[in-house]
Write an enzyme that holds these catalytic residues in place. Structure first.
Site, mmCIF file in Angstrom:
data_model
loop_
_atom_site.group_PDB
_atom_site.id
_atom_site.type_symbol
_atom_site.label_atom_id
_atom_site.label_comp_id
_atom_site.label_asym_id
_atom_site.label_seq_id
_atom_site.Cartn_x
_atom_site.Cartn_y
_atom_site.Cartn_z
ATOM 1 N N ASP A 96 -6.712 -1.547 5.337
ATOM 2 C CA ASP A 96 -6.259 -2.597 4.417
ATOM 3 C C ASP A 96 -6.779 -3.975 4.798
ATOM 4 O O ASP A 96 -6.382 -4.961 4.192
ATOM 5 C CB ASP A 96 -4.724 -2.648 4.392
ATOM 6 C CG ASP A 96 -4.135 -1.367 3.845
ATOM 7 O OD1 ASP A 96 -4.802 -0.751 3.000
ATOM 8 O OD2 ASP A 96 -3.043 -0.974 4.261
ATOM 9 N N ASP B 106 -1.047 -1.275 6.525
ATOM 10 C CA ASP B 106 -0.967 -0.834 7.922
ATOM 11 C C ASP B 106 -2.128 -1.367 8.762
ATOM 12 O O ASP B 106 -2.277 -1.011 9.909
ATOM 13 C CB ASP B 106 -0.879 0.694 8.009
ATOM 14 C CG ASP B 106 -2.002 1.352 7.227
ATOM 15 O OD1 ASP B 106 -2.938 0.626 6.853
ATOM 16 O OD2 ASP B 106 -1.946 2.572 6.993
ATOM 17 N N ASP C 267 0.889 -1.147 0.000
ATOM 18 C CA ASP C 267 0.000 0.000 0.000
ATOM 19 C C ASP C 267 0.940 1.211 0.000
ATOM 20 O O ASP C 267 2.022 1.135 0.564
ATOM 21 C CB ASP C 267 -0.824 -0.058 1.292
ATOM 22 C CG ASP C 267 -1.751 1.112 1.410
ATOM 23 O OD1 ASP C 267 -2.345 1.470 0.387
ATOM 24 O OD2 ASP C 267 -1.861 1.673 2.513
#
Length: 737
Positions: free
Chosen positions: A617, A613, A392
Site C-alpha cells: 500500500d 498494512d 484496504d
C-alpha cells in the site's frame, strides 16, 4: 577499573545525554532565578517596608557624598540584576537584532533598560540639583525576576514533555546475558555484558521476568512476552522457536535463547524513539502563524509604547489633564514613561512561541504510549480534518489469515492430484492466498501421517514439500490477476476471472453459478485452467477483524466517511462491505490504482486518510494526506506513512484522529491564553482606564502578567498528558447493561 586489572567499558546512551542537557538548562535557569530573587527582595524592602521602620529608615536617608545610602544600595543591587543576571537577555537580543529579527528578549531589554537608565539619570539629577524625582529601580528588577520565573517554568515543562522519550529509553535493559560457545560450537557458559555491546548474531539468554535486550529471533525455548510497552498490545504474545522478539519487551515465564538480529539504532525501540524525537522537533504549519505574528509584533509594540508616551506627555505639557495626576511621579515625563514601559513589557508575545510546540510534544509522547506513532506536527494537524478514511480490505479490515473453504472440480481429475497441481503452481508465489492454498493441499495429503512434535513437523514439511511438489518452469506472477507457469510441459493458470477469460478459456455455466454463490457469501473464488481447459475452482475466505464493524460505525459518528478499496471482485467486496457497514466500495482495483482513487477524492479539497498494512500500500499511503500503516509491529520505518499504528487493531485509527482533534483544540486554547492577556492588558497598561478609574498598571505587575500567560499556556499543554483514548462504547453512545 575492576580489581583484577581488567578494563570495563561503559557506553553512554545518547538519549540520556539529551535528558541531562535538559536538566542542566533547568538548573542554570533556576540558579539565575534564585539570584535575581535574592537581589530583588532587598530592593523591594528598601522601597516598601524600610521607610516604616524608624531605625532603618533613618540609616537609609543618611547621605554618602551627594547620594542617599538607600538609593545607593538599590542602585548597586539592581545593577547586578540588570547586567549580571540579565546578561542572557542582552546577548539574546543582540543576536536577534544582528540577524535582522526581533524576539521577546528585545522587548525585555528595551523595557528594563528604559526604566534602569531613567532611574540612574533621576538619581544623578537629584544628587546635583537637590530636586529629587522618584526613582523606579525596583521596576527593572521585578520584570527580570518575573520573566526568569516564566522561563524556568517553560524549561521544566519542556523536560516534562520529553518524559515520553525518557520512558521509552528506560525500557531498554542496561545489561544482557551473552551465551559463550567453545570451539565445537557448544555452549560453555554465560557472561553479563553491557546491552550496548551486543552484536548482531550473538546468542543471548533471556530469563523469566527480565527484559529482552535486543531485537532478535527465538532459537530455543517457549514463553509468553508482554509487548504492551512497545506496541500497546495488551495481551501477552506466545513465543516459540523462530518467533521474532522486540528489544525492551518483558519475558514472562519461560527461559528463551535468542539470536540478536538488530542492535543499537536499528532496533524497533530506537526507531520509535527517533520517530518521536523528530516529531517533537518538527513544526506544525499552525506554528508558522505564531512565528509570523511574533515577527511583526515587536515593531508594533514599540510603536504603541512610543505613541502611549507621546500621547500622555503632550497632553500633560499642553495641560490637558490636571497636574495632580502626575504629581506623585513628580512630572509628566516620568508619568508618561511608566505607561510606555508597561506597554512594552506586557505586550511581549513569549507565550505565543510556546502554544504549538509544547502541545505537539505532549501529544506525540502520549500517542507513542498508546501505540500510535505520529511522524510530525504537520501530520497531526492534517488528521483533525479527515473527511474520508480509505481501508484496504485484505489484512486491514480482514485478519489477513486466508483459509480455503471449498475446492470443487469440474473435470475428471482426482481432488488430490488437482490440489497437488495447484499447490505446485502457487509454491513460488508470495501472495497470502497462495500460502493458504499450499497449506490446505499439504494438510489434505499429509494430515495425521506425521509425527506431532512441532520442530520436526517444520523440518519434515520442508523436506516433504521439496519431494512432493511437481517441477515448475517459467513461473510469472501477474499483479491483480494471478499466476501462470508450466508443469509437465503444459500451461497452468491460477487466478481470477480476468486471467482465465483473457487466455481464451471457457468457464462452464455450472462453475459460473457456483462462483457467483461463493462471491455473494464474501468468499474469493480462485479459478484454475490447465492445458487450455477449465479444471476447477477453490473458494477462499478471510475472516473480518472483530472490531471492524464497530470502528466503521464509530468513524461515521465522528463525521468521517469510510471507503473500502480492494483488488477483489465486486460481489465479494460488496458482501464484505455490507458486513462491515461501509457504503462506498471500490473493487477490482489494481495496487497502483489505489492512489488514483485517493486523488479523485482529494479533488474537492477533502482530507483523505488511507489505512493499509504498509507493504503493497506504500504508493497509496504516500498519496493520501494522512497515511496510516496499521499492524506495523516491528517494521516502523514505513517511509510512506504519517502515522504508524503498532497494533493490528482498527480502534487505533479512531485514537489517531481523536488525538489530533484533541491536540488542536488544546492548541487553540493555548493561542487564546497567549493572546488574551496581551489584548486585554495592553489598553490597561497604556492607561486608557486611568482618567476614569485612576487604574494604572505598574511595570513590575506587567512583568508578572506576562510570566503568568506563559505559565498558563504550558500548564494547558500539560493537561494533554491526561489524554485517554476514546472507548468505542462512548463514541457510539452504547449503554452497556
Amino acid at each position: 577499573m575492576e580489581s583484577n586489572d581488567r578494563l570495563k567499558a561503559h557506553v553512554q546512551n545518547p538519549y540520556l545525554q539529551a535528558a541531562s542537557n535538559d536538566a542542566q538548562e533547568a538548573s542554570k535557569t533556576l540558579h539565575l532565578l534564585l539570584s535575581s530573587l535574592l537581589l530583588s527582595i532587598p530592593v523591594f524592602f528598601i522601597r516598601m517596608v524600610c521607610p516604616h521602620i524608624p531605625l532603618i529608615s533613618s540609616f537609609l536617608v543618611m547621605h554618602f557624598g551627594p547620594f542617599c545610602i538607600g538609593d545607593l544600595l538599590k542602585w548597586i543591587l539592581v545593577s547586578m540584576i540588570q547586567f549580571v543576571v540579565g546578561k542572557r537577555f542582552y546577548i539574546a537580543a543582540y543576536r536577534a537584532l544582528r540577524h535582522g529579527s526581533t524576539n521577546m528578549d528585545v522587548l525585555v531589554v528595551i523595557g528594563t533598560t528604559a526604566s534602569y537608565v531613567y532611574s540612574v539619570c533621576a538619581l544623578l539629577y537629584g544628587a546635583f540639583t537637590g530636586f529629587h524625582p522618584p526613582i523606579y529601580f525596583e521596576t527593572s528588577a521585578m520584570i527580570i525576576t518575573f520573566v526568569l520565573f516564566g522561563k524556568y517554568l517553560e524549561v521544566l515543562a519542556k523536560g516534562k514533555t520529553s518524559d515520553a522519550i525518557k520512558k521509552l529509553v528506560e525500557l531498554a535493559p542496561a545489561t544482557a546475558l551473552l551465551l559463550l560457545k567453545d570451539k565445537e560450537g557448544k555452549y560453555s557458559g554465560e557472561k553479563e555484558i553491557d546491552a550496548s555491546l551486543v552484536q548482531p548474531g550473538d546468542t543471548l539468554k533471556v530469563l523469566p521476568g527480565s527484559k529482552v535486550p535486543a531485537d532478535g529471533v527465538v532459537i530455543w525455548g517457549t514463553s509468553h512476552v508482554n509487548e504492551s510497552m512497545v506496541t500497546g498490545e495488551s495481551v501477552p504474545i506466545s513465543k516459540e522457536v523462530s518467533s521474532p522478539v522486540i528489544g525492551g519487551t518483558m519475558n514472562l515465564h519461560g527461559v528463551l535463547h535468542i539470536q540478536a538480529t538488530k542492535v543499537g539504532s536499528g532496533t524497533v525501540l530506537s526507531q520509535i524513539i527517533s520517530l518521536v524525537e523528530t516529531a517533537q522537533m518538527s513544526k506544525a504549519p499552525i506554528q508558522k502563524f505564531a512565528d509570523y505574528v511574533a515577527s511583526i509584533f515587536v515593531p508594533i509594540v514599540i510603536t504603541l509604547s512610543l505613541l502611549t508616551f507621546l500621547a500622555w506627555f503632550l497632553c500633560g505639557w499642553l495641560g490637558a489633564y490636571p497636574n495632580s495626576w502626575s504629581a506623585e511621579s513628580s512630572n509628566c515625563f516620568v508619568f508618561s514613561l511608566m505607561f510606555s514601559i508597561s506597554v512594552v513589557v506586557i505586550a511581549c508575545p513569549c507565550a505565543l512561541g510556546l502554544a504549538t510546540p509544547t502541545a505537539v510534544m505532549v501529544a506525540t509522547g502520549v500517542g507513542a504510549n498508546h501505540g500510535v506513532l505520529v511522524k510530525g506536527g504537520d501530520a497531526l494537524e492534517r488528521a483533525q480534518n479527515v473527511k474520508y478514511v480509505i481501508f484496504d480490505k485484505t489484512g486491514t479490515l480482514t485478519q489477513g489469515k486466508a483459509t480455503v473453504t471449498t475446492a470443487k472440480i469440474f473435470s475428471g481429475m482426482d481432488l488430490g492430484d488437482f490440489l497437488t497441481l495447484v499447490a505446485s503452481a502457487e509454491a513460488s508465489s508470495e501472495h497470502p492466498l497462495a500460502k493458504a492454498i499450499l497449506d490446505y493441499a499439504f494438510h489434505f495429503h499429509f494430515f495425521g501421517k506425521l509425527p506431532s512434535a512441532k520442530d520436526s513437523i517444520k523440518k519434515r514439511k520442508e523436506e516433504i514439500l521439496s519431494q512432493w511438489l511437481l517441477e515448475v518452469t517459467d513461473f510469472s506472477a501477474l499483479p491483480g490477476k494471478g499466476i501462470q507457469c508450466w508443469i509437465n510441459g503444459k500451461k497452468i493458470l491460477v487466478g481470477n476471472r480476468a486471467l482465465i477469460t483473457e487466455n481464451g478459456v471457457n468457464i462452464p455455466d455450472e462453475a459460473e453459478h457456483f462462483l457467483v454463490d461463493m462471491e455473494l457469501s464474501a468468499k474469493t473464488g480462485i479459478l484454475v485452467a490447465y492445458d487450455g481447459g477449465f479444471i476447477g475452482l477453490i473458494g477462499i475466505t478471510d475472516p473480518l477483524k472483530r472490531e471492524a464493524a464497530v470502528v466503521v460505525q464509530g468513524l461515521k459518528k465522528m463525521g468521517v466517511h469510510p471507503v473500502m478499496v480492494t483488488g477483489d471482485n465486486w460481489r465479494t467486496a460488496q458482501a464484505v462491505a455490507k458486513e462491515v457497514g461501509i457504503d462506498d466500495v471500490r473493487a477490482e482495483i489494481m495496487p497502483a490504482g489505489k492512489a488514483d482513487v485517493i486523488r479523485s477524492l482529494q479533488k474537492d479539497g477533502s482530507v483523505v486518510a488511507m489505512v493499509g498494512d504498509g507493504i503493497n500500500d506504500s504508493p497509496a499511503l504516500a498519496a493520501a494526506d494522512v497515511g496510516m500503516a496499521i499492524g506495523a509491529g516491528t517494521d516502523i520505518a514505513i517511509e510512506a506513512a504519517d502515522y504508524v499504528l503498532l497494533r493490528n487493531n482498527l480502534e487505533d485509527v479512531i485514537t489517531a484522529i481523536d488525538l489530533s482533534r484533541k491536540t488542536f483544540s488544546r492548541i487553540r486554547w493555548n493561542y487564546f491564553f497567549a493572546m488574551a492577556y496581551n489584548v486585554v492588558t495592553i489598553p490597561v497598561a497604556a492607561g486608557v482606564l486611568f482618567p476614569f478609574t485612576g487604574l494604572q498598571m505598574p511595570p513590575w505587575l506587567a512583568g508578572a502578567c506576562m510570566a503568568f500567560s506563559s505559565v498558563s499556556v504550558v500548564c494547558s499543554s500539560l493537561l494533554l498528558r491526561r489524554y485517554r483514548k476514546p472507548r468505542l462504547t462512548t463514541v457510539l453512545q452504547i449503554t452497556v447493561e
